[in-house]
Design a protein around this motif. Structure first.
Motif, mmCIF file in Angstrom:
data_model
loop_
_atom_site.group_PDB
_atom_site.id
_atom_site.type_symbol
_atom_site.label_atom_id
_atom_site.label_comp_id
_atom_site.label_asym_id
_atom_site.label_seq_id
_atom_site.Cartn_x
_atom_site.Cartn_y
_atom_site.Cartn_z
ATOM 1 N N PRO A 156 0.823 -1.213 0.000
ATOM 2 C CA PRO A 156 0.000 0.000 0.000
ATOM 3 C C PRO A 156 0.856 1.260 0.000
ATOM 4 N N PRO A 157 0.274 2.386 -0.430
ATOM 5 C CA PRO A 157 0.982 3.656 -0.315
ATOM 6 C C PRO A 157 1.019 4.110 1.153
ATOM 7 N N ALA A 158 1.633 5.248 1.419
ATOM 8 C CA ALA A 158 1.768 5.757 2.784
ATOM 9 C C ALA A 158 0.430 6.140 3.404
ATOM 10 N N THR A 159 -0.526 6.521 2.572
ATOM 11 C CA THR A 159 -1.888 6.787 3.028
ATOM 12 C C THR A 159 -2.822 5.921 2.201
ATOM 13 N N VAL A 160 -3.651 5.146 2.887
ATOM 14 C CA VAL A 160 -4.575 4.235 2.211
ATOM 15 C C VAL A 160 -5.995 4.655 2.569
ATOM 16 N N THR A 161 -6.858 4.779 1.559
ATOM 17 C CA THR A 161 -8.261 5.079 1.823
ATOM 18 C C THR A 161 -9.135 3.992 1.202
#
Length: 196
Positions: A156-161
């Motif tokens: 995942p990226p650093a922020t996951v939504t």
């Protein structure tokens, strides 16, 4: 003067090493900040007397396989990790609760510090009649997640939504987020107290 500065720096280095040794790995992983999780409430100082989790909100790691495996009942919010047992303390049902709209769309947000290969993210919610003054057990949760987001081993990226529809509920509940790692035996756990 130079000797005093060197002594102070050496002392700080020893203290820092002692703190890392006493708290385990200084490396973190990830946690939910929407709906706001217990570990974020502790890290921001919104909730006091949180123990070590206030410095390591991203480190709630335990065995994966939930709900068939994973942390024991009463230890779910801390991922079975005794260092963070304050997260399992229901505090008499007084954890701050985020206001959510029943049956509406909601975007969940995770802050990822170490980007592990990921199997999935799953979100569980408590059953009607849940008592927020007692430690969380499997029997308190609906048996199936209301939202599952497969990752197929991707990092995942650093922020996951993740956006999904919230179940139709009323009153006070708890949402359990489980981030399952693909290439280890572990998962990360995040409890969010909510009010519909």
């Amino acid at each position: 003067m130079r000797r005093k500065i060197t002594s102070v720096l050496v002392g700080l280095g020893v203290l820092g090493g002692t703190l890392i040794g006493a708290t385990g790995s200084a490396q973190g992983h990830g946690y939910a900040d929407s709906a706001v999780s217990r570990q974020k409430l502790c890290a921001t100082g919104t909730v006091q007397n949180c123990g070590q989790i206030q410095w390591e909100p991203e480190s709630v790691e335990g065995l994966k396989g939930f709900p068939g495996g994973g942390p024991a009942d009463g230890q779910i919010c801390a991922g079975g990790n005794g260092r963070f047992s304050e997260l399992d303390d229901p505090r008499g049902g007084a954890w701050p609760a985020a206001s959510l709209a029943s049956g509406q769309s909601h975007t969940f947000n995770w802050r990822i510090k170490v980007r592990h290969a990921t199997a999935d993210f799953r979100y569980y919610i408590t059953k009607d009649g849940y008592d927020p003054a007692k430690p969380l057990t499997r029997a308190d949760l609906e048996p199936q997640p209301f939202l599952t987001v497969p990752f197929g081993g991707a990092r995942p990226p650093a922020t996951v939504t993740h956006t999904g529809t919230l179940p139709r509920k009323s009153g006070r509940h708890l949402i359990l987020g489980v981030w399952t790692i693909a290439d280890t035996a572990n998962a990360f756990y995040s409890c969010s107290d909510v009010r519909f």
